[in-house]
Scaffold this motif. Structure first.
Motif, short mmCIF file in Angstrom:
data_model
loop_
_atom_site.label_atom_id
_atom_site.label_comp_id
_atom_site.label_asym_id
_atom_site.label_seq_id
_atom_site.Cartn_x
_atom_site.Cartn_y
_atom_site.Cartn_z
N LEU A 156 40.68 42.72 54.25
CA LEU A 156 40.88 42.98 53.16
C LEU A 156 40.69 41.76 51.92
O LEU A 156 40.12 41.98 50.90
N ASN A 157 40.90 40.58 52.34
CA ASN A 157 40.80 39.65 51.51
C ASN A 157 39.36 39.32 51.29
O ASN A 157 39.00 38.67 50.26
N LYS A 158 38.62 39.39 52.37
CA LYS A 158 37.00 39.41 51.87
C LYS A 158 36.44 40.39 51.11
O LYS A 158 35.84 39.86 50.28
N ALA A 159 37.11 41.49 51.18
CA ALA A 159 36.87 42.37 49.97
C ALA A 159 37.47 41.95 48.66
O ALA A 159 36.47 41.96 47.71
N ALA A 160 38.40 41.52 48.40
CA ALA A 160 38.84 41.01 47.27
C ALA A 160 38.05 40.07 46.83
O ALA A 160 37.57 39.71 45.53
N ASP A 161 37.71 39.15 47.58
CA ASP A 161 36.88 37.93 47.08
C ASP A 161 35.41 38.45 46.73
O ASP A 161 34.86 37.94 45.75
#
Length: 273
Positions: A114-119
Motif C-alpha cells: 500500500l505504501n508503494k501505491a501511495a508513493d
C-alpha cells in the motif's frame, strides 16, 4: 505533463495565488510499464474504456457503452463499456480468488504494498490530476494540490493501520480467551462523481489494509481515474483480483449490492427506490 507558472498578488489584505497552466498527456511514460493501454495517456486517443478484472483491463460482455464527456467543454472523451451481470459475477469470482493470497499476507506485507501505491500516486500527480480535471471538470489547481495527494495520504494512513491490527487476549483464571481479526471477504465500493479518485481510495484502502478484496464501481460520470488506481495498485504488488473496477449505471450497482458473495457495501451517492 503540466507546466505551471505561479504568481502572487495582494488584494484587500489577502494573498491571492494565480496559476497559469498548460498541459498535455505524454505519449508514453519512461519510468514505468503501464498495465493499461497507452490510450490512458492521451484522452484524444481514447475510443473505449473497459473494466479492470483479475489484474488487467478487459472488455465488458454486454456489448453496450455509454459516452463520457468533459463537463467543462462538453467534448466527448470516450465511450465506456457497461458491465453485465456476467461481468459482475466474474469480478466477484476474481476477488474471491485473489482474497486467499491477500488475506494470508501479514499486515506488514500488505502495508509495504500500500505504501508503494501511495508513493506512485504522488509521483504521477501531474498526469493523474490532468486526467481527473478533464473527466470531472474541476479546476486543475484542485486536482493538483488536493485530490491525488490526499488519495495517496489516505492509502498511506491505512498502510500504517494494517501493521497495527491485532486481536485481544483475556486471562480467565487458569484459562484464557483471545480474539482474532479476520477479513470480511469481498467488499464493494460505489463512488460519486465529485471526488472520483479520492472516494476510490477512501473506500478501498481500509478494506485492503484489513485483508479484504475489493470491487469498485465509479460514478458513470467520472469513470477514468479508478482505472488508473487499479493499475497503480497492481503495479505496487496487490495480487491479481484483489482490486477490480466495474463500470456502469445503477443497474450494475444493483447487481453488486445484491450479489450473495459480497460481504460489505460502502456507498457514496443517492438511492433510487
Amino acid at each position: 505533463g503540466i507546466n505551471a507558472e505561479y504568481g502572487a498578488t495582494f488584494e484587500k489584505g489577502y494573498q491571492v495565488r494565480m496559476l497559469r497552466l498548460s498541459f498535455h498527456f505524454p505519449k508514453s511514460s519512461s519510468s514505468h510499464s503501464p498495465i493499461l493501454s497507452r490510450k490512458y495517456y492521451n484522452c484524444k486517443r481514447m475510443k473505449s474504456v473497459g473494466l479492470f478484472i483479475g489484474g488487467s483491463e478487459v472488455d465488458a460482455t454486454s456489448g453496450q457503452t455509454f459516452p463520457n464527456f468533459n463537463p467543462a467543454t462538453n467534448e466527448k472523451i470516450c465511450d465506456v463499456q457497461q458491465a453485465s451481470k456476467n461481468d459482475v459475477d466474474k469480478a466477484v469470482t476474481s476477488a474471491k480468488n485473489g482474497l486467499a493470497t491477500w488475506a494470508s499476507m501479514s499486515g506488514l506485507e500488505r502495508a509495504r504494498i500500500l505504501n508503494k501505491a501511495a508513493d506512485e500516486l504522488r509521483r504521477r500527480n501531474s498526469e493523474l490530476a490532468a486526467l481527473e480535471t478533464i473527466d470531472n471538470g474541476k479546476p486543475i489547481a484542485e486536482s493538483l494540490e488536493t485530490d491525488i495527494l490526499s488519495a495517496a495520504d489516505c492509502i498511506q494512513y491505512y498502510a500504517g493501520v494494517a501493521q497495527a491490527l491485532h486481536g485481544h487476549h483475556y486471562q480467565l483464571g487458569s484459562s484464557f480467551a483471545y480474539t482474532i481479526r479476520e477479513p470480511l471477504g469481498v467488499c464493494v465500493g460505489i463512488g460519486a462523481w465529485n471526488y472520483p479518485i479520492q472516494i476510490a481510495a477512501w473506500k478501498s484502502a481500509p478494506a485492503l489494509a484489513c485483508g479484504n478484496a475489493f470491487i469498485f464501481k465509479p460514478s458513470e460520470l467520472t469513470p477514468l481515474s479508478a482505472m488508473k488506481l487499479a493499475e497503480i495498485y497492481t503495479q505496487a504488488g496487490v495480487p491479481n483480483g484483489v482490486f477490480n473496477v466495474i463500470q456502469g449505471d445503477r443497474t450494475v450497482g444493483q447487481y453488486l449490492v445484491e450479489h450473495p458473495d459480497v460481504a460489505k457495501v460502502s456507498l457514496t451517492g443517492s438511492l433510487i427506490w
